[in-house]
Design a protein around this motif. Structure first.
Motif, PDB file in Angstrom:
ATOM      1  N   GLU A  36      82.440  67.527  54.835  1.00 28.76           N
ATOM      2  CA  GLU A  36      81.290  67.365  55.714  1.00 28.76           C
ATOM      3  C   GLU A  36      80.108  68.249  55.324  1.00 28.76           C
ATOM      4  O   GLU A  36      78.968  67.768  55.271  1.00 28.76           O
ATOM      5  CB  GLU A  36      81.683  67.638  57.166  1.00 28.76           C
ATOM      6  N   ASP A  37      80.344  69.530  55.059  1.00 25.58           N
ATOM      7  CA  ASP A  37      79.237  70.436  54.722  1.00 25.58           C
ATOM      8  C   ASP A  37      78.497  69.976  53.468  1.00 25.58           C
ATOM      9  O   ASP A  37      77.266  70.040  53.413  1.00 25.58           O
ATOM     10  CB  ASP A  37      79.734  71.874  54.533  1.00 25.58           C
ATOM     11  N   GLU A  38      79.231  69.519  52.470  1.00 24.19           N
ATOM     12  CA  GLU A  38      78.592  69.021  51.248  1.00 24.19           C
ATOM     13  C   GLU A  38      77.785  67.756  51.544  1.00 24.19           C
ATOM     14  O   GLU A  38      76.645  67.620  51.077  1.00 24.19           O
ATOM     15  CB  GLU A  38      79.635  68.724  50.173  1.00 24.19           C
ATOM     16  N   LEU A  39      78.356  66.852  52.312  1.00 26.56           N
ATOM     17  CA  LEU A  39      77.660  65.608  52.635  1.00 26.56           C
ATOM     18  C   LEU A  39      76.393  65.876  53.442  1.00 26.56           C
ATOM     19  O   LEU A  39      75.360  65.245  53.213  1.00 26.56           O
ATOM     20  CB  LEU A  39      78.587  64.649  53.369  1.00 26.56           C
ATOM     21  N   VAL A  40      76.444  66.834  54.359  1.00 26.71           N
ATOM     22  CA  VAL A  40      75.262  67.209  55.132  1.00 26.71           C
ATOM     23  C   VAL A  40      74.170  67.726  54.201  1.00 26.71           C
ATOM     24  O   VAL A  40      72.992  67.431  54.386  1.00 26.71           O
ATOM     25  CB  VAL A  40      75.620  68.251  56.220  1.00 26.71           C
ATOM     26  N   GLN A  41      74.569  68.459  53.196  1.00 32.09           N
ATOM     27  CA  GLN A  41      73.603  69.009  52.237  1.00 32.09           C
ATOM     28  C   GLN A  41      72.975  67.907  51.378  1.00 32.09           C
ATOM     29  O   GLN A  41      71.789  67.954  51.059  1.00 32.09           O
ATOM     30  CB  GLN A  41      74.305  70.038  51.355  1.00 32.09           C
ATOM     31  N   LEU A  42      73.755  66.892  51.004  1.00 32.57           N
ATOM     32  CA  LEU A  42      73.264  65.810  50.148  1.00 32.57           C
ATOM     33  C   LEU A  42      72.588  64.677  50.929  1.00 32.57           C
ATOM     34  O   LEU A  42      71.752  63.957  50.386  1.00 32.57           O
ATOM     35  CB  LEU A  42      74.432  65.228  49.336  1.00 32.57           C
ATOM     36  N   ALA A  43      72.933  64.526  52.186  1.00 35.76           N
ATOM     37  CA  ALA A  43      72.485  63.394  52.994  1.00 35.76           C
ATOM     38  C   ALA A  43      70.964  63.242  53.120  1.00 35.76           C
ATOM     39  O   ALA A  43      70.488  62.105  53.166  1.00 35.76           O
ATOM     40  CB  ALA A  43      73.119  63.456  54.383  1.00 35.76           C
ATOM     41  N   PRO A  44      70.173  64.307  53.206  1.00 33.91           N
ATOM     42  CA  PRO A  44      68.729  64.107  53.366  1.00 33.91           C
ATOM     43  C   PRO A  44      68.084  63.282  52.251  1.00 33.91           C
ATOM     44  O   PRO A  44      67.035  62.678  52.455  1.00 33.91           O
ATOM     45  CB  PRO A  44      68.173  65.531  53.389  1.00 33.91           C
ATOM     46  N   GLN A  45      68.716  63.231  51.098  1.00 33.58           N
ATOM     47  CA  GLN A  45      68.192  62.468  49.967  1.00 33.58           C
ATOM     48  C   GLN A  45      68.597  60.993  50.006  1.00 33.58           C
ATOM     49  O   GLN A  45      68.056  60.189  49.250  1.00 33.58           O
ATOM     50  CB  GLN A  45      68.726  63.058  48.662  1.00 33.58           C
ATOM     51  N   ALA A  46      69.548  60.634  50.862  1.00 33.96           N
ATOM     52  CA  ALA A  46      70.194  59.323  50.793  1.00 33.96           C
ATOM     53  C   ALA A  46      69.454  58.227  51.549  1.00 33.96           C
ATOM     54  O   ALA A  46      69.064  58.401  52.700  1.00 33.96           O
ATOM     55  CB  ALA A  46      71.620  59.422  51.322  1.00 33.96           C
ATOM     56  N   ASP A  47      69.298  57.086  50.878  1.00 37.91           N
ATOM     57  CA  ASP A  47      68.820  55.866  51.516  1.00 37.91           C
ATOM     58  C   ASP A  47      70.002  55.009  51.960  1.00 37.91           C
ATOM     59  O   ASP A  47      69.868  54.144  52.829  1.00 37.91           O
ATOM     60  CB  ASP A  47      67.961  55.055  50.538  1.00 37.91           C
ATOM     61  N   ALA A  48      71.163  55.252  51.343  1.00 36.91           N
ATOM     62  CA  ALA A  48      72.397  54.545  51.668  1.00 36.91           C
ATOM     63  C   ALA A  48      73.567  55.482  51.387  1.00 36.91           C
ATOM     64  O   ALA A  48      73.449  56.395  50.569  1.00 36.91           O
ATOM     65  CB  ALA A  48      72.534  53.285  50.827  1.00 36.91           C
ATOM     66  N   ILE A  49      74.668  55.254  52.090  1.00 33.43           N
ATOM     67  CA  ILE A  49      75.881  56.041  51.864  1.00 33.43           C
ATOM     68  C   ILE A  49      77.015  55.066  51.568  1.00 33.43           C
ATOM     69  O   ILE A  49      77.267  54.133  52.335  1.00 33.43           O
ATOM     70  CB  ILE A  49      76.222  56.929  53.073  1.00 33.43           C
ATOM     71  N   LEU A  50      77.677  55.283  50.451  1.00 27.43           N
ATOM     72  CA  LEU A  50      78.808  54.474  50.024  1.00 27.43           C
ATOM     73  C   LEU A  50      80.054  55.347  50.135  1.00 27.43           C
ATOM     74  O   LEU A  50      80.131  56.406  49.514  1.00 27.43           O
ATOM     75  CB  LEU A  50      78.583  54.016  48.577  1.00 27.43           C
ATOM     76  N   THR A  51      81.000  54.913  50.958  1.00 36.33           N
ATOM     77  CA  THR A  51      82.175  55.728  51.210  1.00 36.33           C
ATOM     78  C   THR A  51      83.452  54.919  51.015  1.00 36.33           C
ATOM     79  O   THR A  51      83.442  53.694  51.116  1.00 36.33           O
ATOM     80  CB  THR A  51      82.123  56.339  52.628  1.00 36.33           C
ATOM     81  N   CYS A  52      84.526  55.625  50.723  1.00 38.52           N
ATOM     82  CA  CYS A  52      85.827  54.982  50.581  1.00 38.52           C
ATOM     83  C   CYS A  52      86.705  55.438  51.750  1.00 38.52           C
ATOM     84  O   CYS A  52      86.963  54.664  52.660  1.00 38.52           O
ATOM     85  CB  CYS A  52      86.436  55.343  49.226  1.00 38.52           C
ATOM     86  N   TRP A  53      87.136  56.713  51.728  1.00 35.74           N
ATOM     87  CA  TRP A  53      87.980  57.242  52.794  1.00 35.74           C
ATOM     88  C   TRP A  53      87.343  58.367  53.598  1.00 35.74           C
ATOM     89  O   TRP A  53      87.773  58.646  54.702  1.00 35.74           O
ATOM     90  CB  TRP A  53      89.295  57.776  52.226  1.00 35.74           C
ATOM     91  N   LYS A  54      86.385  59.028  53.032  1.00 40.61           N
ATOM     92  CA  LYS A  54      85.782  60.169  53.731  1.00 40.61           C
ATOM     93  C   LYS A  54      85.060  59.704  54.985  1.00 40.61           C
ATOM     94  O   LYS A  54      84.411  58.665  54.993  1.00 40.61           O
ATOM     95  CB  LYS A  54      84.801  60.924  52.835  1.00 40.61           C
ATOM     96  N   HIS A  55      85.183  60.490  56.029  1.00 36.63           N
ATOM     97  CA  HIS A  55      84.515  60.167  57.285  1.00 36.63           C
ATOM     98  C   HIS A  55      83.051  60.590  57.194  1.00 36.63           C
ATOM     99  O   HIS A  55      82.742  61.705  56.796  1.00 36.63           O
ATOM    100  CB  HIS A  55      85.188  60.888  58.455  1.00 36.63           C
ATOM    101  N   VAL A  56      82.189  59.674  57.560  1.00 36.19           N
ATOM    102  CA  VAL A  56      80.769  59.982  57.651  1.00 36.19           C
ATOM    103  C   VAL A  56      80.525  60.319  59.122  1.00 36.19           C
ATOM    104  O   VAL A  56      80.425  59.434  59.972  1.00 36.19           O
ATOM    105  CB  VAL A  56      79.900  58.802  57.174  1.00 36.19           C
ATOM    106  N   THR A  57      80.483  61.601  59.392  1.00 34.40           N
ATOM    107  CA  THR A  57      80.418  62.090  60.762  1.00 34.40           C
ATOM    108  C   THR A  57      79.002  61.996  61.329  1.00 34.40           C
ATOM    109  O   THR A  57      78.034  61.838  60.571  1.00 34.40           O
ATOM    110  CB  THR A  57      80.871  63.562  60.801  1.00 34.40           C
ATOM    111  N   PRO A  58      78.875  62.111  62.632  1.00 31.45           N
ATOM    112  CA  PRO A  58      77.536  62.133  63.225  1.00 31.45           C
ATOM    113  C   PRO A  58      76.642  63.219  62.626  1.00 31.45           C
ATOM    114  O   PRO A  58      75.438  63.013  62.472  1.00 31.45           O
ATOM    115  CB  PRO A  58      77.812  62.389  64.711  1.00 31.45           C
ATOM    116  N   LYS A  59      77.221  64.354  62.282  1.00 30.99           N
ATOM    117  CA  LYS A  59      76.449  65.436  61.666  1.00 30.99           C
ATOM    118  C   LYS A  59      75.844  64.988  60.331  1.00 30.99           C
ATOM    119  O   LYS A  59      74.700  65.296  60.020  1.00 30.99           O
ATOM    120  CB  LYS A  59      77.358  66.660  61.471  1.00 30.99           C
ATOM    121  N   VAL A  60      76.616  64.244  59.543  1.00 30.60           N
ATOM    122  CA  VAL A  60      76.126  63.714  58.268  1.00 30.60           C
ATOM    123  C   VAL A  60      75.032  62.684  58.523  1.00 30.60           C
ATOM    124  O   VAL A  60      73.978  62.698  57.878  1.00 30.60           O
ATOM    125  CB  VAL A  60      77.272  63.098  57.434  1.00 30.60           C
ATOM    126  N   ILE A  61      75.252  61.796  59.460  1.00 29.51           N
ATOM    127  CA  ILE A  61      74.265  60.764  59.781  1.00 29.51           C
ATOM    128  C   ILE A  61      72.964  61.396  60.266  1.00 29.51           C
ATOM    129  O   ILE A  61      71.876  60.982  59.857  1.00 29.51           O
ATOM    130  CB  ILE A  61      74.839  59.767  60.812  1.00 29.51           C
TER     131      ILE A  61
END
Length: 71
Positions: A36-61
């Motif tokens: 989650e912490d890594e995804l939160v750090q990378l998320a501001p750059q994202a126009d889309a998120i492609l996931t397999c098993w990792k949970h995309v939490t509200p914090k990431v969104i």
């Protein structure tokens, strides 16, 4: 330019995804751990998120204001 965040994947490489998105003006942003912490750090750059098993939490969104799709 589109940026697609890849949270995790089960196959040996992202070669297929790179080919699929090669015609788009953009890039894949590949998480190393998908935690989650890594995804939160990378998320501001994202126009889309492609996931397999990792949970995309509200914090990431919440950290991804430009994200239009999570799949």
């Amino acid at each position: 330019m589109y940026r697609i965040l890849v949270t995790d994947y089960q196959w040996p490489s992202l070669d297929i995804e790179r080919r699929i998105f090669a015609d788009l003006p953009g890039e894949l942003i590949v998480a190393e751990t998908g935690e989650e912490d890594e995804l939160v750090q990378l998320a501001p750059q994202a126009d889309a998120i492609l996931t397999c098993w990792k949970h995309v939490t509200p914090k990431v969104i919440d950290a991804a204001p430009g994200c239009r799709i999570i799949t």
